[in-house]
Design an enzyme around this catalytic site. Structure first.
Site: not given
Length: 396
Positions: A135, A167, A244
């Site tokens: 993402h 992901d 992230s």
């Protein structure tokens, strides 16, 4: 010398915090002679007062000396027990900052491409292969991927492989001889184990937070991921949006997970490193790369399905949360300039329905995007309020 004058000279007032000690024999003698003449009694009471003062002074001096010894004993503990700093020293050189820019739009003031989002990653091969979250790098049309290394140098990267279900993604920069992050194992992680979350939130390189593993058994269905049999690592190490793709590291300096999302303070999730190894092994065995697959209808959010357990934890941390919420999707990241951003969605919103249809998992939103056209009427809970928004997804 006059006895009464001598007793006035030697009698002293009690001092706080000093204990006077007298032997039982001395006190007994003093009491037995209490009825003798006043001058003699005053003489002995003065002697006892002086003795008590001397004993109290020696006792206080010994306590101060003992405290000094204890303080001296603390020297060296910083070097001996600073285990978090030891982990950072080993792992930090392989952590990178990733910035995604829009090649179509320029900033009015700097004239540079507008930043769409940012994230983190870490080097897994010395020839420039970098691991991050999918993402972080997909669903950004006409994106320019910039990678900043530990030494401050900036390089343009290109995405090699993407797995949207897990992901995970890899990208590469044209640099050789890079420091590599050691990959550990997530099979033997235990709740309560110390971990260090590393990354570059808000463009701040090598930010470090620490915490413990809260759970090792958060199923992928709880996070809204489809078609992937995966359990996630839950940790209370503070993770922000820019974390992230960064590594979750154990005390041996080995990556045991990839920081993926933060729900709220004290609730964050990471992808176990064993799934990452499978992803990398598949990439090596096929020897091929896949182009990033983007959704035909682009919304621009990262989301989390709210299960009963997560709802309970959210209510414990936010007493103002409405008690009638039984399902929904938590929006934990909104990409700047995306349809969701332009429509007014904010991080922390809970989506309860779209086009008057209840939303229970992230899969519901994917299905709605695939099976509808035009704008979406989105009902969200924001704090104590219920807000109605209209979002127009982009089509690619």
């Amino acid at each position: 010398m006059n006895i009464s004058r001598f007793t006035r000279l030697i009698q002293i007032k009690p001092v706080k915090n000093i204990s006077y000690r007298c032997s039982s024999r001395a006190l007994e003698y003093f009491n037995s002679n209490n009825n003798r003449n006043g001058a003699k009694s005053s003489y002995y009471s003065g002697i006892l007062a002086v003795a008590a003062g001397v004993i109290g002074y020696i006792s206080l001096k010994n306590k101060l000396l003992a405290a000094t010894v204890i303080n001296n004993d603390l020297k060296g503990r910083r070097e001996k027990f600073n285990f978090i700093a030891d982990v950072v020293a080993v792992s930090a050189p392989s952590v990178v900052y990733i910035e995604i820019k829009d090649g179509r739009r320029l900033d009015l003031f700097s004239g540079q491409p507008v930043t769409l989002s940012n994230g983190s990653g870490f080097i897994v091969k010395e020839d420039g292969l970098i691991l991050t979250n999918a993402h972080v790098v997909v669903n950004k049309p006409n994106a320019i991927v910039n990678v900043r290394l530990f030494d401050g140098s900036i390089h343009t990267g290109f995405v090699e492989d993407v797995d949207l279900k897990s992901d995970l993604a890899t990208l590469r920069i044209p640099v050789k001889g890079l420091p590599v992050m050691k990959l550990g194992s997530s099979a033997d992680i235990q709740p309560g184990e110390w971990v260090v979350a590393m990354g570059s939130p808000l463009a701040l390189s090598n930010t470090v937070t620490a915490g413990v593993v809260s759970s090792t058994q958060r199923a992928s269905e709880e996070l809204g991921l489809r078609g992937k049999d995966m359990v996630y690592i839950q940790t209370d190490a503070p993770i922000t949006f820019g974390n992230s793709g960064g590594p979750l590291v154990n005390l041996d300096g080995e990556a045991i997970g990839i920081n993926s999302m933060k729900v709220t303070s004290g609730i964050s999730f990471a992808i176990p490193i064993d799934y990452v190894k499978e992803f990398l092994a598949k990439k090596r065995s096929t020897g091929t790369t896949k182009s990033p697959q983007v959704s035909r209808r682009y919304l621009g959010i990262t989301m989390l399905s709210l299960t009963p357990n997560i709802l309970m934890e959210l209510r414990m941390r936010n007493p103002e949360m409405p008690t009638d919420i039984e399902h929904g999707i938590l929006v934990w990241k909104v990409i700047i300039g995306s349809p969701a951003y332009n429509g007014g969605l904010q991080p922390g919103d809970i989506v309860t329905s779209i086009n008057d249809k209840p939303v229970r998992t992230a899969s519901d939103i994917y299905l709605i995007l695939e099976n509808t056209s035009g704008s979406l009427r989105i009902e969200v809970v924001r704090g104590r309020q219920r807000v109605a928004l209209t979002v127009s997804p982009e089509t690619h």
